[in-house]
Design a protein around this motif. Structure first.
Motif, PDB file in Angstrom:
ATOM      1  N   TYR A 186       0.819  -1.227   0.000  1.00  0.00           N
ATOM      2  CA  TYR A 186       0.000   0.000   0.000  1.00  0.00           C
ATOM      3  C   TYR A 186       0.841   1.259   0.000  1.00  0.00           C
ATOM      4  O   TYR A 186       0.325   2.359   0.152  1.00  0.00           O
ATOM      5  N   ARG A 187       2.146   1.079  -0.154  1.00  0.00           N
ATOM      6  CA  ARG A 187       3.035   2.242  -0.034  1.00  0.00           C
ATOM      7  C   ARG A 187       2.819   3.278  -1.137  1.00  0.00           C
ATOM      8  O   ARG A 187       2.552   2.931  -2.278  1.00  0.00           O
ATOM      9  N   THR A 188       2.946   4.551  -0.721  1.00  0.00           N
ATOM     10  CA  THR A 188       2.965   5.663  -1.680  1.00  0.00           C
ATOM     11  C   THR A 188       4.081   6.595  -1.212  1.00  0.00           C
ATOM     12  O   THR A 188       4.573   6.465  -0.081  1.00  0.00           O
ATOM     13  N   ALA A 189       4.429   7.553  -2.058  1.00  0.00           N
ATOM     14  CA  ALA A 189       5.464   8.524  -1.675  1.00  0.00           C
ATOM     15  C   ALA A 189       5.040   9.281  -0.415  1.00  0.00           C
ATOM     16  O   ALA A 189       5.870   9.619   0.422  1.00  0.00           O
ATOM     17  N   PHE A 190       3.731   9.508  -0.274  1.00  0.00           N
ATOM     18  CA  PHE A 190       3.220  10.278   0.867  1.00  0.00           C
ATOM     19  C   PHE A 190       3.354   9.482   2.162  1.00  0.00           C
ATOM     20  O   PHE A 190       3.796   9.993   3.188  1.00  0.00           O
ATOM     21  N   LEU A 191       2.946   8.184   2.095  1.00  0.00           N
ATOM     22  CA  LEU A 191       3.069   7.326   3.283  1.00  0.00           C
ATOM     23  C   LEU A 191       4.526   7.137   3.664  1.00  0.00           C
ATOM     24  O   LEU A 191       4.882   7.158   4.844  1.00  0.00           O
ATOM     25  N   GLY A 243      10.244  12.918  -3.028  1.00  0.00           N
ATOM     26  CA  GLY A 243       9.962  13.913  -4.059  1.00  0.00           C
ATOM     27  C   GLY A 243      10.009  13.275  -5.445  1.00  0.00           C
ATOM     28  O   GLY A 243       9.122  13.490  -6.273  1.00  0.00           O
ATOM     29  N   ALA A 244      11.015  12.449  -5.672  1.00  0.00           N
ATOM     30  CA  ALA A 244      11.158  11.781  -6.978  1.00  0.00           C
ATOM     31  C   ALA A 244      10.011  10.806  -7.232  1.00  0.00           C
ATOM     32  O   ALA A 244       9.674  10.507  -8.373  1.00  0.00           O
ATOM     33  N   MET A 245       9.423  10.307  -6.143  1.00  0.00           N
ATOM     34  CA  MET A 245       8.327   9.340  -6.278  1.00  0.00           C
ATOM     35  C   MET A 245       6.954  10.027  -6.302  1.00  0.00           C
ATOM     36  O   MET A 245       5.931   9.354  -6.297  1.00  0.00           O
ATOM     37  N   GLY A 246       6.956  11.351  -6.257  1.00  0.00           N
ATOM     38  CA  GLY A 246       5.689  12.074  -6.449  1.00  0.00           C
ATOM     39  C   GLY A 246       5.180  12.930  -5.307  1.00  0.00           C
ATOM     40  O   GLY A 246       4.125  13.559  -5.427  1.00  0.00           O
ATOM     41  N   ALA A 247       5.877  12.978  -4.185  1.00  0.00           N
ATOM     42  CA  ALA A 247       5.429  13.850  -3.089  1.00  0.00           C
ATOM     43  C   ALA A 247       6.000  15.259  -3.320  1.00  0.00           C
ATOM     44  O   ALA A 247       7.172  15.381  -3.686  1.00  0.00           O
ATOM     45  N   PRO A 248       5.213  16.305  -3.125  1.00  0.00           N
ATOM     46  CA  PRO A 248       5.749  17.658  -3.328  1.00  0.00           C
ATOM     47  C   PRO A 248       6.867  17.966  -2.318  1.00  0.00           C
ATOM     48  O   PRO A 248       6.696  17.757  -1.118  1.00  0.00           O
ATOM     49  N   ILE A 249       7.988  18.445  -2.828  1.00  0.00           N
ATOM     50  CA  ILE A 249       9.166  18.682  -1.975  1.00  0.00           C
ATOM     51  C   ILE A 249       8.849  19.633  -0.819  1.00  0.00           C
ATOM     52  O   ILE A 249       9.277  19.393   0.305  1.00  0.00           O
ATOM     53  N   GLU A 250       8.101  20.690  -1.105  1.00  0.00           N
ATOM     54  CA  GLU A 250       7.827  21.673  -0.045  1.00  0.00           C
ATOM     55  C   GLU A 250       7.028  21.044   1.097  1.00  0.00           C
ATOM     56  O   GLU A 250       7.244  21.348   2.256  1.00  0.00           O
TER      57      GLU A 250
END
Ligand code: TYD
Length: 199
Positions: free
Chosen positions: A57-62, A103-110
């Motif tokens: 279930y992993r995402t860049a956000f998790l 960030g590279a996987m889709g989470a906004p860097i800020e």
């Protein structure tokens, strides 16, 4: 007492972070400083649960949230107590890794920087820059092996994100494609300049 320092080394795998960290600690100790090595991910249960229980279930956000929690615990358990007793803490990866990789996987860097806002700010953060192709070659040892294309694509993005953090003034860049001695001497100069240590 709170005269310890936090030194962070960043870069993709194969950039030489760990060897530079060990050499730095060795020299700091010779000069009489109390220096310790630590690394991230610190691999608390947060990270273990993410990888073992929720891997599908992993995402860049998790991932970013998990690494941020892992980091705050790392601060509480290792970094802060060491700083309080005057140690120089050399940390192999820190929240810049989250900004660059998640960030590279889709989470906004800020946003990634925002959720790491309450982790201790380093006294100096150095980015060891290498071309990902060289990083993969150094890691595999054999230049004849083909690097995994997708991995290379991600690592190119990771590098761009690190360069963005350099542009923002959050990281100081050192060209790590050169010999160990050259890279180490540059890092050492920066440490002397920024921390005012006698090395
Ligand atoms: P590593 O210790 O090599 O873990 P593993 O043994 O599971 O490969 O961790 C390094 C990797 O973790 C590296 O590819 C970068 C990644 N990472 C992130 O994506 N975000 C982070 O915040 C941190 C600290 C590491």
């Amino acid at each position: 007492m709170n005269n310890g320092k936090l030194v962070v080394l960043e870069g993709i795998d194969g950039a030489g972070k760990t060897s530079i960290a060990y050499k730095l600690i060795e020299e700091l100790k010779i000069k009489g400083y109390d220096a310790i090595y630590t690394y991230e991910p610190y691999n608390t249960l947060y990270v273990k649960i993410l990888k073992e229980e929720y891997n599908n279930y992993r995402t860049a956000f998790l991932d970013a949230l998990t690494y941020a929690a892992d980091r705050l615990l790392h601060n509480r358990i290792v970094i802060e107590p060491a700083i309080q007793t005057g140690k120089i803490v050399v940390c192999d990866r820190y929240y810049y890794s989250s900004a660059a990789y998640q960030g590279a996987m889709g989470a906004p860097i800020e946003w990634v920087l925002e959720i790491n806002k309450y982790a201790r700010k380093p006294d100096i953060a150095v980015y060891l820059d290498i071309d990902p192709k060289l990083g993969l070659r150094r890691r595999q040892g054999l230049s004849s092996r083909f690097p995994e294309y997708e991995k290379l694509e991600i690592l190119e993005k990771v590098r761009q994100n690190y360069l963005y953090l350099v542009d923002k003034g959050l990281l100081i860049m050192v060209d790590a494609s050169r010999s160990f001695e050259e890279v180490y001497n540059d890092v050492k100069k920066l440490i002397i300049e920024k921390l005012g240590v006698d090395l």
